[in-house]
Design a protein around this motif. Structure first.
Motif, short mmCIF file in Angstrom:
data_model
loop_
_atom_site.label_atom_id
_atom_site.label_comp_id
_atom_site.label_asym_id
_atom_site.label_seq_id
_atom_site.Cartn_x
_atom_site.Cartn_y
_atom_site.Cartn_z
N ALA A 47 0.88 -1.34 -0.05
CA ALA A 47 0.01 0.05 -0.15
C ALA A 47 0.93 1.08 0.01
N THR A 48 1.03 1.80 -0.99
CA THR A 48 1.62 3.04 -1.21
C THR A 48 0.87 4.24 -1.90
N SER A 49 1.15 5.48 -1.64
CA SER A 49 0.62 6.53 -2.54
C SER A 49 1.60 7.23 -3.67
N LYS A 50 2.90 6.49 -3.38
CA LYS A 50 4.04 7.05 -4.14
C LYS A 50 4.35 6.64 -5.46
N ILE A 51 4.01 5.27 -5.81
CA ILE A 51 4.04 5.30 -7.32
C ILE A 51 2.98 4.27 -7.75
P1 ADP Z 1 5.76 3.93 1.37
O1 ADP Z 1 6.43 5.09 2.04
O2 ADP Z 1 6.69 3.01 0.92
O3 ADP Z 1 5.00 4.25 0.55
P2 ADP Z 1 4.68 2.97 4.10
O4 ADP Z 1 4.29 1.62 4.43
O5 ADP Z 1 5.86 3.57 4.71
O6 ADP Z 1 5.17 2.95 2.59
O7 ADP Z 1 3.44 3.86 3.77
C1 ADP Z 1 2.30 3.46 3.21
C2 ADP Z 1 1.59 4.88 2.71
O8 ADP Z 1 0.98 5.27 3.97
C3 ADP Z 1 2.31 5.91 2.23
O9 ADP Z 1 2.36 5.63 0.87
C4 ADP Z 1 1.64 7.15 2.47
O10 ADP Z 1 0.51 7.21 1.59
C5 ADP Z 1 0.86 6.84 3.92
N1 ADP Z 1 1.57 7.30 5.23
C6 ADP Z 1 2.58 6.83 5.58
N2 ADP Z 1 2.89 7.50 6.87
C7 ADP Z 1 2.37 8.89 6.45
C8 ADP Z 1 2.36 10.01 7.26
N3 ADP Z 1 3.19 10.25 8.30
N4 ADP Z 1 1.37 11.11 6.79
C9 ADP Z 1 0.61 10.71 5.73
N5 ADP Z 1 0.82 9.71 4.89
C10 ADP Z 1 1.37 8.47 5.45
#
Ligand code: ADP
Ligand code: MG
Length: 604
Positions: free
Chosen positions: A78-82
């Motif tokens: 689960a990621t919002s980054k890619i």
């Molecule tokens: P990644 O950082 O590789 O995307 P993570 O498991 O670290 O995966 O986090 C999953 C998702 O949760 C992130 O992609 C983001 O969208 C959301 N997220 C995590 N931590 C935060 C935060 N501190 N503030 C806002 N969104 C967050």
């Protein structure tokens, strides 16, 4: 037979993944802080208890998450980054694999509180061992707070493998430092067991380094700034004289991501090579900015290695950047010499008021201001007058005719000759005065610095003088050394060696560098080969440095060698025309200045 393959439940899969991603409390700290950065926070607070074993809390004021995202963020991938594979090559955020939170939740009790600016209330979720235990609404400021309790509560083997609290805390501080260093525009705090360890205000990189390592770094840092085609290098290096005996202050970042890179570290060590002792390490805080497409970032999240497409180019740029920084901010303080004409002028003026008689007391050429015998009270005045006092006129006006001095010393004052410029002490040190005090130069180290820079220049293309050998000597080597010598031939020619290979293992020495007159050329070449083998790498740069260092140390004036005044003057002039006069190629101090205050103190 029955089918025996089963799909592992998610909770087990996550636990397995967690083993890789979260090795210790500091790994969780890193992931949570990086998420806060990615969320655009401007203030990030880290609170830990028992070095993170009992609790890790990260509070940010970033973008927050919707209720759905808050539930989803604990899922694997689960990621919002890619969202597509190509994104991988343009990634600029810290995370992208969507693994961290899933991993942490698999092995700890996690409480998430998060609120977006546009929402009225926040969401609170408790997840334990990958199972959502609670969900509710909470009133809160926009941002996100992750609280991770009892890390490894369900993996006792891991928990037992944790190191001492001090060691785990060091890892946490290290991760905190790495994140804080590259984000000076963000405020950070770190509180451990109720004690605030760091309170870092938003500012620039220099202020951040001082916040993390102490205010003394204000004067220790040299800025580095280099822009090339596809690479930009920015940050600070620590001045050579503050190099430490332990590693530690060595921070490389690529696009603000901390990396370890032995090869690039070598570029910096090399740039400092002749300035810090062999057993010390240069300090640096450098960010290498490259197009994400020029590096391979598809690597494990906990690994700190990175692959560059053209690492040799980065090496060369980095090396040049550090050399430039060292050169630009000349390490030597400005030294203000008292020139003979200064002295004469002052004397000329004085002589109108107090005619100075021709000295009739012979000056002791072995005058030694430090020798113990030279200590009787009254003679100190003579010393002061001869060596220190810039303006004898002032001196006399100040003290008047010193009636309190014995007659003999008054005579000394009248007759002392003030224009002896250089003294040789113990046939090893050159002593002279500068405006700020007494300058003591190690003649051997000074000369090796002068020769080192001279040979480096010659190796860089300003071919040096050669002298022909009347009776060429033969140098016979084993096969390995002979082939190494052959490799070095172009460099050796640059500095004045004329060598002719007469058979696979024998060379005739037909010419030697001009400075090597009277030197054993065979021994010199053997030394060059030896040192080259010791520090062997394939880079041409190293070869040059090695040769220049070897020649400088072999051909420089040795301690316990008498020098004439002209020789001393020449050497001092040449030394202060060097790029770096302060340190010898072996990293030792070339000179010291005993300041006026220090001297005054000594006289009580
Ligand atoms: P990644 O950082 O590789 O995307 P993570 O498991 O670290 O995966 O986090 C999953 C998702 O949760 C992130 O992609 C983001 O969208 C959301 N997220 C995590 N931590 C935060 C935060 N501190 N503030 C806002 N969104 C967050
Ligand atoms: Mg992440």
């Amino acid at each position: 037979m029955l089918d025996i393959i089963k799909l592992l439940p998610d909770s087990v899969a996550n636990q397995i993944a967690a083993g890789e991603v979260i090795q210790r409390p500091a790994s969780a700290v890193k992931e949570l802080m990086e998420n806060a950065l990615d969320a655009g926070a401007t203030q990030i607070d880290l609170v830990v208890k028992d070095a993170g074993k009992t609790m890790i809390m990260v509070v940010d004021n970033g973008c927050g998450m919707s209720e759905t995202d808050a539930r989803l963020c604990f899922e694997r991938h689960a990621t919002s980054k890619i969202s597509k594979a190509e994104d991988l090559f343009a990634i600029r955020t810290m995370g992208f694999r969507g693994e961290a939170l899933a991993s942490i939740a698999a092995i700890a009790q996690v409480e998430l509180k998060t609120r977006r600016k546009e929402d009225e209330v926040g969401t609170r979720i408790v997840n334990e061992g990958s199972v959502v235990k609670e969900q509710s609404l909470v009133p809160m400021q926009p941002g996100t707070t992750f609280t991770v309790k009892n890390l490894f509560f369900n993996v006792p083997a891991r928990r037992n493998f944790l190191k001492s609290p001090q060691a785990e805390m060091r890892h946490i501080v290290e991760e905190f430092t790495r994140v804080a260093l590259m984000n000076p525009e963000i405020g950070f705090t770190l509180i451990s067991d109720g004690k605030e360890l760091f309170h870092l205000y938003a500012g620039n990189l220099k202020q951040r380094i001082m916040g993390l390592f102490g205010n003394s770094y204000e004067e220790r840092l040299l800025p580095v700034n280099q822009e090339a085609d596809r690479v930009r290098i920015e940050g600070y290096i620590v001045k050579a004289e503050f190099a430490k005996k332990t590693r530690g202050e060595q921070y490389f970042f690529v696009n603000k991501r901390f990396i370890k890179h032995a090869y690039l570290h070598h570029a910096i060590e090399n740039a400092f090579m002749e300035m810090i002792p062999q057993d010390s390490f240069p300090g640096y805080f450098l960010n290498i900015e490259v197009d994400p497409a020029d590096i391979d970032i598809n690597i494990h999240p906990t690994k700190t290695e990175v692959n560059f497409l053209d690492v040799k180019l980065v090496y060369a740029i980095l090396h040049a950047a550090v050399r430039k920084a060292i050169g630009q901010h000349n390490l030597s303080p400005m030294i203000d010499f008292e020139t003979p004409s200064d002295l004469n002028n002052e004397l000329g003026m004085v002589s109108q008021v107090f005619p100075v008689s021709i000295p009739n007391v012979p000056i002791d050429p072995n005058f030694n201001p430090f020798s113990k015998e030279y200590g009787p009270h009254e003679k100190r005045y003579e010393q002061n007058y001869q060596r220190e006092n810039k303006d004898p006129g002032d001196w006399r006006l100040l003290y008047g005719e010193r009636t309190d001095l014995p007659q003999e010393s008054q005579e000394h004052l009248d007759n002392a000759q003030p224009n002896v410029q250089y003294l040789q002490l113990n046939q090893s040190f050159i002593v002279t005065t500068v405006k700020s005090g007494l300058l003591v130069i190690d003649q051997h180290l000074a000369h090796s610095r002068v020769l080192f820079e001279k040979y480096l220049k010659e190796l860089e293309g300003n071919k040096g003088m050669s002298q022909q050998e009347l009776f060429p000597q033969a140098l016979t080597l084993n096969m390995n050394d002979a082939s190494l010598l052959k490799e070095l031939l172009p460099e050796l020619e640059c500095i004045g060696f004329v060598l002719e290979q007469v058979n696979p293992t024998t060379f005739m020495i037909n010419g030697t560098p001009a400075d090597a007159a009277g030197c054993d050329a065979v021994m010199l070449l053997e030394k060059i080969l030896d040192n080259n083998k010791l520090n062997r790498t394939d880079l041409q740069l190293d070869r040059k440095l090695n040769i220049a260092k070897t020649l400088a140390s072999q051909l420089s004036i040795k301690p316990q060698t008498k020098m004439g005044e002209m020789e001393m003057q020449n050497l001092v002039d040449q030394l202060f025309a060097c790029n770096v006069a302060e340190v010898a190629p072996n990293g030792k101090k070339v000179y010291i200045i005993i300041g006026m205050e220090e001297l005054m103190e000594k006289f009580g």
